[in-house]
Enzyme design. Structure first.
Site, PDB file in Angstrom:
ATOM      1  N   PHE A   1       2.273   9.869   3.410  1.00 29.24           N
ATOM      2  CA  PHE A   1       2.570   9.743   4.838  1.00 29.24           C
ATOM      3  C   PHE A   1       3.075   8.343   5.215  1.00 29.24           C
ATOM      4  CE2 PHE A   1      -2.005   9.058   4.274  1.00 29.24           C
ATOM      5  CZ  PHE A   1      -2.207   7.832   4.873  1.00 29.24           C
ATOM      6  N   ASP A   2       2.901   7.352   4.320  1.00 28.31           N
ATOM      7  CA  ASP A   2       3.452   6.024   4.636  1.00 28.31           C
ATOM      8  C   ASP A   2       3.380   5.150   3.386  1.00 28.31           C
ATOM      9  OD1 ASP A   2       4.650   4.193   6.452  1.00 28.31           O
ATOM     10  OD2 ASP A   2       2.771   3.105   6.538  1.00 28.31           O
TER      11      ASP A   2
ATOM     12  N   ILE B   1      -7.956   0.085   9.678  1.00 31.19           N
ATOM     13  CA  ILE B   1      -9.077   1.018   9.731  1.00 31.19           C
ATOM     14  C   ILE B   1     -10.288   0.433   9.005  1.00 31.19           C
ATOM     15  CG2 ILE B   1      -7.610   3.059   9.939  1.00 31.19           C
ATOM     16  CD1 ILE B   1      -7.988   3.526   6.953  1.00 31.19           C
TER      17      ILE B   1
ATOM     18  N   PHE C   1      -5.562   5.660  -0.210  1.00 24.90           N
ATOM     19  CA  PHE C   1      -4.681   4.492  -0.164  1.00 24.90           C
ATOM     20  C   PHE C   1      -4.704   3.792  -1.523  1.00 24.90           C
ATOM     21  CE2 PHE C   1      -5.545   4.909   4.382  1.00 24.90           C
ATOM     22  CZ  PHE C   1      -4.284   4.717   4.920  1.00 24.90           C
TER      23      PHE C   1
ATOM     24  N   TYR D   1       0.838  -1.194   0.000  1.00 24.00           N
ATOM     25  CA  TYR D   1       0.000   0.000   0.000  1.00 24.00           C
ATOM     26  C   TYR D   1       0.875   1.247   0.000  1.00 24.00           C
ATOM     27  CZ  TYR D   1       1.172   0.765   4.908  1.00 24.00           C
ATOM     28  OH  TYR D   1       1.851   0.998   6.065  1.00 24.00           O
TER      29      TYR D   1
ATOM     30  N   TYR E   1      -9.610   7.863  10.715  1.00 17.62           N
ATOM     31  CA  TYR E   1      -9.235   8.173  12.098  1.00 17.62           C
ATOM     32  C   TYR E   1     -10.153   9.200  12.748  1.00 17.62           C
ATOM     33  CZ  TYR E   1      -5.125   5.455  11.066  1.00 17.62           C
ATOM     34  OH  TYR E   1      -4.295   4.428  10.725  1.00 17.62           O
TER      35      TYR E   1
END
Length: 687
Positions: free
Chosen positions: A83-84, A103, A146, A73, A129
């Site tokens: 961010f990741d 999530i 994502f 991902y 979140y």
């Protein structure tokens, strides 16, 4: 560095460690059983999906809750900043779907993907979140994007929905739509391993009857898993501590299962009466089986009584014959007609007359059961029926009729009946035949129906004989053979008046008919016996009715005479109990009763008491030719002691595929203080 997967999980949720056994499993990308598969629900409004790369077109299945997934991902914000990313770390992540380890947006979105697919999900805060975010990486109320690649997954199922036994697919089987059922015979390998890696028990390539529960501590979980497996499938059952081996020190137990074969058992007797049963040991090639008059090569490898070889058996022996020609015994004829090329099977015959075969050295065999090991080597086709002209069809039908006549003369009545049915099948509908050929076909069909009636009479099937005769008499009301054979059928059914009428008609048409003259006295004598029995019954009924209201039914009271005191009469302590249940049996199946009292086995299945199948309660109108309606009632009448009190019992179905006992709640009966009376238990099958 820590994986972002852990930061995706809700607070307080820890990702379970992956066991060494799980890491050795193949990631097949299949979600398990086709029959249990359900399409994932549509995405909620807060999640949008865009397919970036289409998945494997040959893999239509999608992951479900409980499956262990492997994905790559990349996570970004709406402004495109990342961010990741698991790709940056060079290692995909693994997690269990639907268990709160990621999530909500992932748990909703990934079930819509197939293996190999890459999709971009735009996820609103309520599915990510929310208002609080995940400081310092994720701000409050953040919309996240994502891009996820579904690499593979391991299908897992919670067998009992209690997290006690998780089934993980290792290798998908063949013919995934075919599963064992209760009573099926299978070949399976089973290995159980303790938490420390030591082997507890191992069984390789064993034959097992599903539903027999003979695996001890493993029976419950293995039986449950087998019902959803297909041939060739391998899976692992991960069991919680003491879930299978109670009060042991094995810890968490892993059970490895491999289903090698599902034996297909079928009735191949010529009349489908359960006397010849075939169990497929090795599947053959393709779908074709020998048709009538095909040239067959069949190997007979073994001939036993179920345990030891039969004396005189010549084998292994290779036989060559034409199917349906009567060149081999009925058991081989029936079995060969249901075998594919290369198929190996065990054929069990419970009628010794059907397995007497000189070519095998079994001319005089006389044992309760004969088991033959067979292999279909090859067979050669004849001309296909669809390729024949109408004239050729009638000529072929005549040839088959001649063979059937020879079989009848040889007293091979079952095979002759099958052959006569093949004659009718060969000619089919004659509506499109030219006039001369149609006339010929109609006459031959009439002769075949008459010969079928003769076969049925020899086999003791008066009802079907009646049906065949009525077919002929509808077209030719003065057919002497049909009238005489119908008279015989009526006589065997106890319909003596109708039989006498048919015989009188035969003698009107043919005064010198010797067969009718011989049968007539027997019919009249049988009718006299029946009339006498009816007369006596009617006289008793009239006598009883005549007493009602006349005062004769009440005897005058006599003056009481002093009598010596008698000992009090001992009350009988035996109860006549009738067990009754309705169940339509498959070929060769019989119903039994087992329960607490010793008289019905004391819960020992081997001592269960056999029930009898009641005759049809309804007889169709005389001469109608209609078969009775299907009513399948079983009954057992047995004497039990009243001291049995309140007890429980169940029914067992015993047949060629093994025993099958009710799985539902037990039936109950109370004999307390019921001595000298009758109790009737009418039940329904409980599962």
């Amino acid at each position: 560095s820590s994986s972002f997967l852990r930061r995706l999980a809700p607070a307080g949720v820890q990702r379970p460690a992956r066991s060494p056994l799980e890491s050795s499993m193949s990631d097949g990308g299949d979600s398990g059983d086709d029959m249990d598969y359900a399409p994932p629900p549509s995405l909620p409004e807060g999640i949008q999906k865009e397919i970036v790369v289409k998945g494997d077109a040959n893999c239509w299945k999608k992951p479900k809750s409980g499956d262990e997934l492997t994905v790559h991902y990349v996570g970004t914000f709406m402004d495109g900043s990342q961010f990741d990313s698991s790709r940056d770390r060079g290692e995909p992540i693994k997690f269990t779907l639907g268990k709160g380890e990621v999530i909500k947006g992932w748990d909703h979105g990934i079930p819509t993907m197939i293996k190999g697919e890459t999709a971009r999900f735009t996820i609103q805060p309520e599915f990510a979140y929310g208002e609080n975010g995940q400081p310092p990486t994720i701000p409050p109320n953040a919309v996240l994007i994502f891009e996820i690649e579904l690499i593979s997954w391991v299908a897992k199922d919670d067998l009992f929905n209690d997290d006690g036994c998780i089934k993980a697919l290792v290798q998908e089987g063949r013919e995934t739509w075919v599963h064992p059922e209760k009573g099926s015979e299978i070949n399976v390998s089973i290995k159980s391993t303790a938490q420390d890696g030591s082997i507890i028990e191992e069984l390789r390539n064993i034959d097992y009857d599903v539903g027999s529960h003979t695996l001890g501590a493993l029976s419950r979980v293995v039986e449950k898993a087998l019902l959803g497996m297909s041939k060739g499938e391998r899976c692992n059952l991960h069991c919680a501590k003491e879930y299978v081996y109670q009060n042991s020190e094995h810890g968490k137990v892993t059970i490895e299962l491999e289903l090698h074969e599902i034996y297909n058992t079928s009735d191949v007797s010529l009349l489908k009466d359960g006397t010849v049963m075939k169990k497929m040991i090795k599947e053959g090639e393709g779908h074709e089986t020998p048709e009538d008059m095909y040239a067959v090569r069949l190997r007979v490898e073994t001939a036993t009584d179920g345990s030891k070889s039969l004396p005189g058996f010549i084998g292994p022996t290779e036989l060559e014959f034409k199917s349906g020609a009567g060149e081999v015994c009925d058991a081989l004829e029936g079995a060969a007609g249901h075998m594919k090329r290369g198929e190996r099977a065990l054929v069990t015959c419970t009628s010794s007359s059907k397995v007497r075969e000189a070519k095998l050295g079994l001319s005089d065999v006389d044992v309760p059961k004969v088991v033959l090991g067979l292999e279909m080597l090859d067979f050669k086709k004849g001309r296909e029926l669809w390729s024949l002209s109408d004239d050729d069809k009638v000529e072929l039908a005549l040839l088959r009729k001649e063979v059937a006549a020879q079989l009848f003369k040889a007293k091979r009545f079952e095979l002759a009946l099958v052959k006569y049915n093949k004659v009718l099948e060969t000619m089919g509908s004659h509506d499109a035949f030219h006039a001369e050929l149609k006339k010929k076909a109609v006459e031959q069909k009439r002769i075949v129906e008459l010969n079928k009636a003769a076969c049925y009479l020899q086999l003791g099937d008066a009802t079907n004989a009646l049906t065949s005769c009525n077919k002929v008499l509808r077209e030719d009301r003065n057919n002497i053979k049909a009238l005489f054979r119908r008279a015989r059928a009526h006589h065997e059914r106890g319909e003596h008046v109708e039989a006498q009428q048919d015989l009188e008609r035969v003698l009107e048409l043919d005064v010198g008919n010797s067969e009718a003259k011989v049968l007539m006295p027997h019919v009249k004598r049988a009718q006299k016996v029946a009339d006498k029995a009816s007369k006596n019954t009617f006289a008793k009924m009239c006598e009883g009715f005549g007493r009602i209201g006349s005062g004769r039914e009440a005897k005058p009271k006599e003056e009481a005479k002093p009598a010596a005191p008698e000992e009090p009469e001992q009350r009988p302590d035996i109860v006549q109990v009738t067990f009754k249940i309705e169940y339509k049996p498959a070929e060769g199946e019989t119903m039994y009763v087992v329960g607490e009292p010793d008289g019905i086995g004391a819960w020992d299945g081997s001592r269960a008491v056999r029930m009898r199948k009641l005759p049809q309660p309804y007889v169709p109108p005389v001469g109608s030719g209609r078969a009775p309606p299907e009513v399948h009632q079983w009954e057992l009448v047995i004497d039990l002691h009243q001291d049995c009190g309140r007890f429980e019992y169940q029914y067992i179905i015993r047949g060629p595929c093994g025993d099958r006992q009710e799985q539902g709640s037990k039936h109950k009966c109370d004999l307390t203080n019921m001595g000298g009376s009758r109790v009737k238990c009418t039940d329904s099958w409980r599962d």
